[in-house]
Enzyme design. Structure first.
Site, short mmCIF file in Angstrom:
data_model
loop_
_atom_site.label_atom_id
_atom_site.label_comp_id
_atom_site.label_asym_id
_atom_site.label_seq_id
_atom_site.Cartn_x
_atom_site.Cartn_y
_atom_site.Cartn_z
CG ASP A 1 -4.20 14.58 4.18
OD1 ASP A 1 -4.78 15.82 4.40
OD2 ASP A 1 -4.94 13.54 5.16
CG ASP B 1 1.93 15.65 5.71
OD1 ASP B 1 0.47 16.55 6.59
OD2 ASP B 1 2.63 15.02 5.49
CE LYS C 1 -0.05 5.88 9.17
NZ LYS C 1 -1.01 6.22 9.13
#
Length: 995
Positions: free
Chosen positions: A696, A928, A771
């Site tokens: 990742d 991703d 986050k």
């Protein structure tokens, strides 16, 4: 001369020239250094090398030999040291080889030496060829046998493929037909046995609705047919195009599919329902018309028409057999009708929806006394809802909905497996993409991009040549050709937990929250509190119902596919160029449940590096901060929990359940199972693994911005530079937020209202709080969006319970977080602003922003002010939204920076996919996150870094500016922001770039 030759054990070359060549052919089956003699029964033509000699003459063989071909004396041996297939191959071809030998008399002499010469019990001699002759022929023979075996395997594979392809075609073309037959059979059974069969909930309802709905559709078809053209309804020409029974099944299943999609309050907008039904009918009409034309011979057909139908059908069957599905589809399309358009679809769908409302009923359970009259209630009601544009707004909108009865919703989340799900995974590889609507499924409509009705985007794609976008097509084909299968062990665990009520491992609770009882007190405050609690309980139950339906839909596909050797996911793109599987439920882009239940169909040995990456993968899935440690620390974590890992694999349900503590429990369990197999194997590196290993990106959006801006500090913050452990940008931002709040908390609360909030929040700031906002900041998150994200995190913490205080705290936290982002990622913010400015300039001139991705894909932002198109139907006046001619400047500006970066991360993923395929790797991508076998992770890591450097070594922003200037020469654009001095080659050495 003859006697001398017969007596001598040596033959001259002249005497043996006529069979010397044949000898060289047959000697290949013995090793050149150790010739062996076989019995004739085992290998008949080997005896063609043996010469009968007398016992007396054998003693002088060595001294009197004068030939270049030495003759060795060998006893007859039964031992055969060669592969049985080779020997069998020669036995089967004995006659053909015998006919090639010149000199029939000599052949007979060699084949029957005892009978011809009356010699019995004689030894035989084997003549050895020069080694080079034997070696050459052995090589040729081996190649010949290999080719034969390959052809046999190819034939088997072809038969298997053809069988799967036939099944796939049936799945796509005969699904509704099967449903019709099923309801007919159920009706027949009900009539014969005079009772209703014991059916699942949905099937029971469908059976009750099927016949009445079919009857009213037939009546409507006859009614419209008998009317004159002047008074016929607008939908009349289209309602006759399918049999009533098939139309009834499509309407029922489509409507229930929408209900199960989790619509709030059990209501579906009329526009959505009508158009969905219309589209489904149109798709089936296309296939139905073709099959009807080619199968049925009408009485009035001339001989030429019959012949033409027969030829047409033969042509399509021939094309399908030769795997020329695209050509077959062209024939079908050429025979079909023109596209209907949204208005036609909506009118037909509305009328069929109206007929369903008239005929579909539900019945509450009868009381035990049986004295009451059975109650029947409509399953669906047409009504209108009024909603405000946003809370507190005076602007309202009124729209029609189909409201479902509560009895209909009850138990529906247990019946998804009985629903017909279109676009299921394919049994054979998808068609290769060749254009906008050429590729993907064999017969179901497939489009390379999800344009959501944007005509400008569709036109851009239709104009594109295969040469221009061949790399995009190639990437989608690569993703679509990855073969998957269901991990049965994980599916069994999911099924057991789900059967026990869920509410574990991320599964939703299968029970509803009880609705609070009304208080006996008349106190207004208590009544108000009760109303709020009832509203909250209903909201939770609606959410749970939606999630239960979602789980059931995923499990229904898994159950359907679990016995298949493998299946495939056709992929297409969103308008930005990101790839998605076309099947919506069970796919690897979905939840942990789906990812844990899926694995590669092809297995590969772990190998030493594979075992290493499997352990790191397991640590990443467990998460909880472990994924942010160095690789060595992650390996140590796994080593310290080996007992827990083995217990999770061997005693999953009744053991210590360590795997349930993981952030992704089902994926973690799948990794525990394969790691346990490896650890318990005497040869761990040779254990076959089907598990995809993930790599990742680290806040991938900011990685792309850092590569565009070449800022060394930002590059290091998102792991574009090698380090001892992963850099954590979220922790960096949270530290900066904490510093700002600490500073604010020391201020005077009287003059600074934020001081009090800062004092409360200073203990709440952590990585998790910021986050999501950091992650979405590069994708254009607004202040309002950031506020809502942080508010949800604060609610989860439960420290601030007052709603007003919670809202104020979220507002303050969002401002501070966005300010911290702007300080740390200054270069990224400059590029975002430049992209937004360019978009505003273009949109202000009433043009949508458009660009070409590095792979040649044209992208057009679809944000235009929509225009309402009113359509009068039998049910209500429908307002269809159409793409207008005026662009939405605000949306064009705010959406361009994130959309542009999405197109770049999609480009990187597709470049990596094609390169991995060329390297012989299995590859899957989730934006991703890149997946491959454990043994191939090192290769994929090298490739994805090389492709990232290759992508950003091109002047992307400069090319974008040039394309804008060429497309809009009258507009003035700002210059590209200055770049830093970061060396992109550093990415090649960064082990935590993707990890």
């Amino acid at each position: 001369m003859a006697s001398a030759a017969a007596a001598s054990p040596s033959l001259s070359l002249n005497q043996t020239s006529h069979f010397q060549h044949q000898t060289s052919l047959f000697t290949c089956l013995k090793p050149p250094s150790s010739p062996a003699l076989f019995r004739r029964k085992t290998l008949p033509f080997f005896q063609r090398h043996s010469l009968p000699i007398s016992a007396s003459s054998s003693s002088s063989s060595s001294s009197s030999s004068s030939t270049s071909l030495s003759v060795h004396e060998k006893p007859i041996s039964n031992s055969v040291h060669f592969h049985g297939n080779l020997i069998e191959s020669f036995e089967n071809q004995d006659s053909s080889y015998a006919g090639a030998i010149k000199g029939a008399s000599l052949v007979e002499e060699l084949e029957n030496p005892v009978e011809r010469n009356g010699l019995s019990g004689r030894r035989r001699l084997f003549m050895q060829d020069p080694p080079w002759i034997s070696a050459l022929f052995l090589k040729g023979l081996s190649k010949m046998v290999d080719q034969t075996v390959k052809i046999e395997h190819k034939d088997i594979d072809k038969r298997k493929f053809d069988s799967l392809r036939r099944r796939q075609v049936k799945e796509e073309t005969e699904a509704w037909e099967k449903m019709v037959d099923e309801y007919r059979d159920l009706e027949k059974e009900m009539c014969e046995k005079n009772l209703a069969p014991n059916l699942p909930y949905v099937k029971h309802m469908f059976l009750g609705w099927f016949q009445p709905l079919k009857d009213v559709i037939e009546r409507e078809q006859k009614l419209q047919k008998n009317k004159s053209k002047k008074v016929r309804a607008a939908y009349a020409p289209h309602i006759e195009l399918l049999p009533a029974d098939k139309m009834a099944v499509i309407v029922m299943h489509k409507m229930m599919g929408l209900v199960m999609s989790g619509h709030e309050d059990g209501c579906i907008q009329v526009v959505q329902a009508a158009v969905s039904i219309g589209i489904a009918i149109e798709q089936e009409v296309r296939i139905h018309n073709f099959l009807k034309r080619t199968r049925k011979n009408n009485a009035g057909d001339s001989q030429e028409e019959l012949k033409e139908k027969q030829l047409l059908r033969k042509r399509v069957n021939s094309l399908i057999r030769r795997k020329r599905i695209i050509d077959a589809l062209k024939v079908v399309k050429s025979e079909g009708t023109k596209p209907w358009g949204r208005a036609t679809q909506a009118k037909l769908g509305s009328r069929l929806l109206e007929l369903l409302i008239e005929t579909a009923y539900v019945q509450p359970p009868l009381t035990q006394s049986g004295d009451s009259i059975p109650e029947f209630r409509p399953a669906f009601r047409h009504t209108f809802k009024t909603v405000t544009k946003y809370p507190g707004s005076k602007l309202v909108r009124r729209y029609g909905v189909i409201e479902c009865d509560s009895l209909l919703l009850a138990g529906l989340d247990k019946s998804a497996k009985h629903m017909l799900i279109p676009y299921v995974p394919m049994l054979v590889p998808p068609k290769r993409w060749k254009g906008y609507d050429k590729g993907g499924y064999l017969f179901l409509p497939s489009y390379i991009m999800r344009t959501h009705g944007s005509k400008k985007q569709q036109d851009a794609l239709r104009d594109i040549s295969h040469k221009t976008a061949h790399r995009v097509f190639e990437a989608l084909d690569t993703l679509g050709n990855t073969k998957w299968r269901v991990n049965r062990k994980i599916l069994d665990v999911v099924e057991r937990l789900w059967a026990d009520g869920g509410n574990i491992a991320g599964l939703v609770n299968r029970e509803d929250v009880p609705i609070p009882e009304k208080p006996s007190s008349e106190d207004p405050d208590e009544i108000q509190a009760w109303k709020w609690s009832v509203r909250k309980a209903n909201k939770i139950n609606r959410e749970r119902h939606s999630l239960r339906c979602d789980v059931e839909l995923k499990l229904s596909v898994a159950r359907k596919m679990k016995d298949e050797e493998g299946f495939y996911y056709p992929h297409n793109l969103d308008f930005r160029g990101r790839a998605y599987p076309m099947h919506p439920h069970l796919n690897h882009l979905s939840s942990d449940l789906c990812r844990g239940t899926l694995e590669f169909a092809e297995g590969r040995p772990l190998g030493k590096s594979g075992l290493h990456w499997l352990k790191i993968h397991l640590a990443n899935l467990y998460a909880g901060g472990v994924e942010k440690l160095s690789h060595d620390a992650r390996l140590a974590f796994v080593e310290n929990h080996l007992d827990d890992i083995i217990d999770s694999a061997e005693n999953t349900i009744h053991g210590k359940r360590w795997w349930l503590k993981a952030e992704d429990p089902f994926q973690c369990l799948a990794a525990c199972v394969i790691l346990t197999q490896a650890l318990k194997s005497p040869s761990p590196y040779s254990v076959i693994s089907h598990l995809p290993i993930h790599q990742d990106g680290s806040c991938n959006g900011l990685q792309h911005y850092a590569a565009l801006g070449r800022d060394s500090f930002e590059a290091a913050a998102v792991n574009l530079v090698a380090g001892d452990k992963p850099a954590d940008v979220y922790s960096e931002i949270s530290r900066r937020v904490h510093e700002i709040m600490k500073k604010d908390s020391s201020k005077d609360p009287e003059s600074n209202p934020t001081a009090a909030l800062a004092k409360i929040l200073i203990t709440q700031v952590d990585r998790k709080l910021v986050k999501q906002t950091v992650m979405t900041s590069v994708y254009g998150v607004t202040y309002v969006g950031a506020r809502e994200q942080i508010k949800r995190r604060l609610e989860e913490k439960g420290v601030i319970t007052d709603e007003r205080m919670l809202f104020a705290a979220a507002c303050y936290s969002a401002k501070v977080t966005l300010a911290a982002l702007g300080e740390i990622f200054e270069a990224a913010r400059a590029i975002m602003s430049w992209l937004g400015d360019c978009a505003k300039i273009i949109a202000s001139d009433n043009h949508p922003v458009r660009w070409i991705t590095p792979l040649g894909l044209p992208v057009v932002q679809p944000y235009c002010r929509s225009e309402r198109h009113l359509i009068r139907t039998s049910l209500q006046v429908l307002a269809l939204q159409r793409e207008g001619n005026t662009v939405d400047v605000r949306k064009q500006r705010t959406a361009f920076p994130p959309n542009f970066v999405h197109s770049l991360d999609g480009t990187h993923m597709m470049m990596t996919a094609v390169a991995c395929r060329e390297a012989g790797l299995n590859f899957a991508g989730v934006h991703d996150s890149y997946w491959t076998h454990a043994c191939d992770v090192d290769t994929m890591n090298r490739i994805l870094r090389e492709k990232f450097v290759e992508l950003y070594n091109t002047p992307i922003l400069e090319d974008l500016l040039q394309s804008f200037q060429e497309a809009y020469p009258n507009l003035v654009f700002p210059p590209v922001p200055k770049r830093g001095d970061f060396d992109l080659k550093e990415v090649l050495k960064s082990q935590y770039f993707f990890n």
